[in-house]
Design an enzyme around this catalytic site. Structure first.
Site, PDB file in Angstrom:
ATOM      1  N   LYS A 188       0.827  -1.216   0.000  1.00 39.98           N
ATOM      2  CA  LYS A 188       0.000   0.000   0.000  1.00 39.98           C
ATOM      3  C   LYS A 188       0.857   1.260   0.000  1.00 39.98           C
ATOM      4  O   LYS A 188       0.463   2.286  -0.554  1.00 39.98           O
ATOM      5  CB  LYS A 188      -0.978  -0.022   1.182  1.00 39.98           C
ATOM      6  CG  LYS A 188      -0.329  -0.043   2.567  1.00 39.98           C
ATOM      7  CD  LYS A 188      -0.164   1.331   3.176  1.00 39.98           C
ATOM      8  CE  LYS A 188       0.607   1.264   4.470  1.00 39.98           C
ATOM      9  NZ  LYS A 188       0.713   2.575   5.126  1.00 39.98           N
ATOM     10  N   THR A 245      -3.963   5.476   3.130  1.00 46.35           N
ATOM     11  CA  THR A 245      -2.661   5.947   2.662  1.00 46.35           C
ATOM     12  C   THR A 245      -2.761   6.650   1.316  1.00 46.35           C
ATOM     13  O   THR A 245      -1.924   7.489   0.991  1.00 46.35           O
ATOM     14  CB  THR A 245      -1.677   4.761   2.571  1.00 46.35           C
ATOM     15  OG1 THR A 245      -1.820   3.957   3.735  1.00 46.35           O
ATOM     16  CG2 THR A 245      -0.256   5.234   2.513  1.00 46.35           C
TER      17      THR A 245
END
Length: 330
Positions: A188, A245
């Site tokens: 991620k 994120t």
């Protein structure tokens, strides 16, 4: 039964936030900082002014630079140092560690290892798992609502660790797919750099949504190849962490990508930072691990190329958009 004494190895923003959370959950906490002078200042000032300013350290937290003192009486250790430095940090600690939860995300440049693989190399046979999920340190330190996953550890130990860290505002879920959880946490950060670059370059929300969705497909392919499960990738450690994120302006990886998208140079961006942007080291390592498994990760490849100076953002996006058309499930 919750854990009475917890050691936290690593006094960056996340390590400090987890120390505050463990104290809030009722544990006595020893927080290890690498630099003795900094440890002494934090112990006296009751604050991590460098990495988590404005959040007071409860009296239940003792800060030290002494590895043996950090572990004394600890029933659980949280390992919260960057994935690239884990092995080196552990060299300075006594051989006997309590069960460990790794709260670092990444793939090592050397050996292309996930955090638990590194730990198994330097402390073979140690009961270990990962603590991961969509969490910004400052929000957890402030006691704002959050959720995370404890993956791995033998089931009884896992339940003990959850009981020792969870509160009404910090909800923890247990599961046994530590591989899938680690892949989500590592990948991620790389996808977030791409999402930031798309937004920094002014390419729009449609582009970001497409990129995040295809990013999940990449993460899923690698997780499955390494023995993880699809449902883990759809959970807090995969989709949840990716969403935070790739959209939160507090994300170091997103903000680095955003600056790259605006045309800034990587060296200049990194020179302004006092904390690690894990996706920079992880991107080429993640790609190498994927190649070794025969897994295609075009977004990760594009990020690695931009970070290496082999492509600019516009060229990388064009390359992604002009790949051969395919069915979505592929």
């Amino acid at each position: 039964m919750s854990m009475r004494r917890i050691a936290v190895i690593g006094a960056g923003a996340w390590g400090t936030a987890l120390a505050i959370q463990a104290a809030r959950a009722g544990a006595a906490v020893t927080l290890w900082a690498r630099d003795p002078a900094r440890a002494a200042v934090m112990q006296a000032a009751r604050e991590n002014a460098a990495h988590l300013p404005g959040h007071r350290l409860p009296e239940a937290i003792a800060v030290t630079a002494d590895p043996a003192a950090t572990l004394a009486g600890a029933e659980l250790a949280l390992l919260v140092v960057p994935a690239q430095h884990m092995a080196r940090v552990l060299e300075g600690f006594p051989a006997a560690l309590p069960p460990v939860l790794v709260a670092a995300k990444g793939v090592t440049a050397e050996g292309h290892r996930l955090p638990l693989e590194t730990l198994a190399l330097v402390r073979p046979g140690l009961p270990a798992g990962v603590l991961t999920g969509p969490n910004f340190a400052a929000e957890v330190a402030a006691g704002l609502p959050a959720a995370a996953v404890v993956a791995g550890l033998p089931p009884a130990l896992r339940e003990q660790a959850i009981a020792g860290l969870a509160t009404a505002a910090f909800r923890l879920y247990g599961q046994d797919d530590a591989v899938g959880a680690q892949v989500g946490g590592a990948a991620k950060n790389v996808i977030a750099i791409a999402a930031g670059a798309v937004m920094g370059a002014g390419l729009g929300e449609n582009a970001r949504a497409a990129l995040v969705t295809r990013g999940i497909a990449e993460i899923g392919r690698l997780a499955l190849a390494l023995g993880g499960r699809a449902e883990t990738v759809a959970g807090l450690s995969g989709l949840g962490d990716l969403l935070l994120t790739c959209t939160g302006p507090g994300s170091r990886n997103f903000s680095l990508g955003f600056a790259l998208g605006q045309g800034r140079q990587l060296a200049d961006i990194l020179a302004e930072r006092n904390s690690v942007t894990e996706g920079v080291a992880t991107a080429p390592a993640l790609l190498a691990r994927a190649h070794a498994e025969g897994v295609e990760m075009p977004i990760a490849a594009a990020v690695a190329a931009v970070l290496a100076g082999e492509a600019d953002v516009a060229g990388a996006v064009t390359q992604l958009m002009t790949r051969p058309l395919r069915h979505e499930g592929g």
